[in-house]
Write a protein that holds these residues in place. Structure first.
Motif, PDB file in Angstrom:
ATOM      1  N   HIS A 218       0.892  -0.781   0.547  1.00 47.46           N
ATOM      2  CA  HIS A 218       0.359  -0.055  -0.031  1.00 47.46           C
ATOM      3  C   HIS A 218       0.966   0.978   0.198  1.00 47.46           C
ATOM      4  O   HIS A 218       1.932   1.307   0.360  1.00 47.46           O
ATOM      5  N   VAL A 219       0.258   1.817  -1.108  1.00 45.92           N
ATOM      6  CA  VAL A 219       1.067   3.676  -0.658  1.00 45.92           C
ATOM      7  C   VAL A 219       0.213   5.075  -0.835  1.00 45.92           C
ATOM      8  O   VAL A 219      -0.841   4.435  -0.837  1.00 45.92           O
ATOM      9  N   ASN A 220       0.788   5.705   0.213  1.00 49.82           N
ATOM     10  CA  ASN A 220      -1.034   7.088   0.726  1.00 49.82           C
ATOM     11  C   ASN A 220      -1.045   7.600  -0.504  1.00 49.82           C
ATOM     12  O   ASN A 220       0.232   7.897  -1.599  1.00 49.82           O
ATOM     13  N   ALA A 228      -3.930   3.137  -3.874  1.00 54.43           N
ATOM     14  CA  ALA A 228      -2.572   3.208  -4.908  1.00 54.43           C
ATOM     15  C   ALA A 228      -1.820   1.915  -3.904  1.00 54.43           C
ATOM     16  O   ALA A 228      -1.274   1.882  -3.096  1.00 54.43           O
ATOM     17  N   TRP A 229      -0.740   1.254  -5.252  1.00 48.48           N
ATOM     18  CA  TRP A 229      -0.157  -0.068  -4.400  1.00 48.48           C
ATOM     19  C   TRP A 229       0.768   0.105  -5.517  1.00 48.48           C
ATOM     20  O   TRP A 229       0.960  -0.036  -6.604  1.00 48.48           O
ATOM     21  N   LEU A 230       2.114  -0.513  -4.545  1.00 54.72           N
ATOM     22  CA  LEU A 230       3.377  -0.954  -5.514  1.00 54.72           C
ATOM     23  C   LEU A 230       3.665  -2.921  -5.295  1.00 54.72           C
ATOM     24  O   LEU A 230       3.464  -3.038  -5.301  1.00 54.72           O
ATOM     25  N   PHE A 362       3.740  10.452  -8.743  1.00 54.25           N
ATOM     26  CA  PHE A 362       3.947   9.236  -7.931  1.00 54.25           C
ATOM     27  C   PHE A 362       5.456   9.418  -7.915  1.00 54.25           C
ATOM     28  O   PHE A 362       6.405  10.004  -8.893  1.00 54.25           O
ATOM     29  N   ARG A 363       6.208   8.933  -6.709  1.00 63.12           N
ATOM     30  CA  ARG A 363       7.195   8.241  -7.046  1.00 63.12           C
ATOM     31  C   ARG A 363       7.613   6.569  -6.893  1.00 63.12           C
ATOM     32  O   ARG A 363       6.717   6.574  -4.895  1.00 63.12           O
ATOM     33  N   TRP A 364       8.338   6.456  -7.431  1.00 61.50           N
ATOM     34  CA  TRP A 364       8.344   4.540  -7.503  1.00 61.50           C
ATOM     35  C   TRP A 364       9.199   3.842  -8.208  1.00 61.50           C
ATOM     36  O   TRP A 364      10.240   4.594  -8.754  1.00 61.50           O
ATOM     37  N   PRO A 365      10.154   2.835  -7.885  1.00 59.73           N
ATOM     38  CA  PRO A 365      11.453   2.282  -8.291  1.00 59.73           C
ATOM     39  C   PRO A 365      10.595   1.890  -9.780  1.00 59.73           C
ATOM     40  O   PRO A 365       9.087   1.340  -9.858  1.00 59.73           O
ATOM     41  N   LEU A 372      -3.019   1.474  -9.793  1.00 58.72           N
ATOM     42  CA  LEU A 372      -4.191   2.859  -8.852  1.00 58.72           C
ATOM     43  C   LEU A 372      -5.570   2.095  -8.797  1.00 58.72           C
ATOM     44  O   LEU A 372      -5.851   1.823 -10.373  1.00 58.72           O
ATOM     45  N   SER A 373      -5.824   2.573  -8.546  1.00 60.23           N
ATOM     46  CA  SER A 373      -7.349   1.966  -7.943  1.00 60.23           C
ATOM     47  C   SER A 373      -8.615   3.364  -7.759  1.00 60.23           C
ATOM     48  O   SER A 373      -8.011   4.545  -6.718  1.00 60.23           O
ATOM     49  N   CYS A 374      -9.684   4.041  -8.293  1.00 61.30           N
ATOM     50  CA  CYS A 374     -10.923   5.125  -8.787  1.00 61.30           C
ATOM     51  C   CYS A 374     -11.372   5.275  -7.379  1.00 61.30           C
ATOM     52  O   CYS A 374     -12.225   6.178  -6.860  1.00 61.30           O
ATOM     53  N   GLY A 375     -12.071   3.953  -6.749  1.00 62.60           N
ATOM     54  CA  GLY A 375     -12.838   3.513  -6.190  1.00 62.60           C
ATOM     55  C   GLY A 375     -13.834   3.288  -7.634  1.00 62.60           C
ATOM     56  O   GLY A 375     -13.937   3.254  -8.149  1.00 62.60           O
ATOM     57  N   VAL A 376     -15.425   3.244  -6.597  1.00 59.49           N
ATOM     58  CA  VAL A 376     -16.596   2.313  -7.591  1.00 59.49           C
ATOM     59  C   VAL A 376     -17.340   3.883  -8.194  1.00 59.49           C
ATOM     60  O   VAL A 376     -17.617   4.551  -7.248  1.00 59.49           O
TER      61      VAL A 376
END
Length: 440
Positions: A218-220, A228-230, A362-365, A372-376
């Motif tokens: 999980h990512v804030n 958001a998730w990595l 966003f910043r990630w390796p 990314l999930s926008c929700g319903v």
């Protein structure tokens, strides 16, 4: 000089008097009188500009310049005046008396906080982007994203400007350290085209998280309602297989974007939906009223701007996504009068919109995948049912036009390494059955 017999005072000749009066008149009408008046009273700025323009203008263009000066408040453009300043606005009374500005410190820039002016060479980056109109704009955009906009409009004083060849910055030493770090990612980073893979999917029910939760980190996120998730690339492939096994999953978009480091690419999929926005009298007289239609663009637009680190191990990406969907049109009945004392009944439509916005960095390796999930929310791609009377929303637990919108963002490296190549068939040598006489 002669003397009168009765008076012993000298009498000047008439020619001499004429000469003296001519000299006095020439002095009164010449430029000397302007210098005398100038010592006691200053002329308005517009009069000074007009007088200077009249003195320097050629005789053939003097009437035209006078007319142009009168219409532009005393400003007369020269031959070398830029086109954007040819039509100068007439100065208002407030501008002439108040907000004229003042030159401080002898025209020098303020240096109270130790500001420095530095110029950064951008040609090693912009030289590769010959097909881009303004490639240097990406450098300015990323600097503003890193520093914010307030530092360029508040204390201490500073400015930034750029063209295709160089970036000019005037600010403190601390700000120059931030600017140089961003510029290095452009000029010292990888300049070859890169590939960003985007997949946009919709899931009718968000319960897919129950099986994929252990595979994601999980990512804030600052945007409300966004998750958001990595994922490692192996776990991303597992989550993708879990999603494709579901019956309520629809893949909206899957594309490889070939783009240069720091530049912005756009994706859009929209369609127009017409509706009756108003009813107005018909100019032909019959029918008495005619509808006036409007159009709403429904669909999604997506902007992606990635920026690699110098070593290519991390990735910053700005994602700007907009989704607009017409949930339904609400009918409003109207009763309009007719000439025969009757009533013409018609209706207009009021759109009920469902929209969703995402604009975040966003910043990630670079060897991981961002999910990314926008929700319903409103579905980016409304599916049209062939039989609208059969509605299975109550059975499946989903709402028509609603879905859990997912976006997979993956960096795949250089475009040259992602080209599809046809494998070559190995050639196996065999002994020639015919005798070889050594002629070939």
């Amino acid at each position: 000089m002669t003397y009168s017999p009765t008076q012993r005072t000298p009498i000047m000749p008439r020619t001499t008097l004429t000469t003296v009066f001519g000299i006095i008149l020439s002095l009164l009408s010449g430029p000397a009188i302007g210098r005398v008046w100038g010592q006691g009273m200053a002329l308005p700025s517009s009069s000074v500009s007009r007088s200077a323009a009249q003195r320097t203008a050629p005789p053939s263009t003097a009437p035209q310049n006078n007319q142009q000066a009168a219409s532009s408040g005393g400003f007369v453009p020269r031959n070398d005046t830029p086109p954007s300043l040819q039509n100068a606005p007439a100065p208002s009374r407030q501008t002439a008396t108040g907000a004229t500005g003042r030159v401080t410190s002898g025209g020098q820039l303020p240096r109270g906080a130790g500001q420095e002016h530095r110029v950064y060479d951008l040609r090693s980056y912009t030289g590769y982007l010959t097909s881009h109109d303004r490639p240097h704009q990406a450098v300015v955009d990323w600097i503003v994203r890193e520093t914010g906009t307030d530092v360029w409009h508040t204390e201490p004083f500073g400015f930034m400007t750029a063209d295709r060849d160089e970036l000019s910055v005037y600010h403190t030493n601390e700000m120059h350290q931030v600017v140089s770090g961003i510029v290095d990612r452009f000029i010292a980073g990888d300049k070859d085209p890169q590939v960003m893979n985007l997949k946009v999917m919709t899931v009718g029910n968000p319960n897919w998280r129950s099986r994929a939760h252990q595979l994601m980190q999980h990512v804030n996120v600052q945007t409300p309602g966004i998750q958001a998730w990595l994922l490692t690339k192996e776990n991303a492939a597992l989550v993708m297989s879990l999603l494709r096994a579901r019956t309520d999953v629809r893949q909206v978009q899957a594309v490889d974007l070939t783009m240069h480091n720091g530049q912005t690419e756009k994706l859009a999929s929209t369609r127009g939906r017409n509706y009756v926005i108003n009813v107005k009298p018909s100019p032909a007289g019959w029918p008495p009223y005619e509808p006036e239609t409007g159009e709403i663009q429904e669909g999604y637009t997506l902007e992606v701007s990635p920026l690699l680190s110098v070593d290519g191990r991390s990735l910053d990406c700005v994602i700007n996504a907009n989704i607009d969907q017409v949930d339904k049109f609400v009918d409003v009945g109207l009763e309009l009068p007719l000439p025969n004392q009757q009533v013409h009944r018609t209706k207009i439509e009021v759109p009920q919109l469902v929209s969703w916005r995402l604009h975040e960095r966003f910043r990630w390796p670079s060897d991981m995948v961002l999910l990314l999930s926008c929700g319903v929310v409103a579905s980016p791609d409304r599916s049209q049912s062939a039989m609208p009377l059969l509605n299975f929303s109550a059975i499946t637990g989903t709402t028509a036009g609603r879905a859990d919108a997912l976006m997979f963002v993956e960096f795949r490296g250089k475009a040259a390494h992602n080209l599809t190549q046809t494998p070559t068939v190995p050639q196996v040598s065999s002994r020639v059955s015919a005798p070889n006489r050594g002629r070939y």
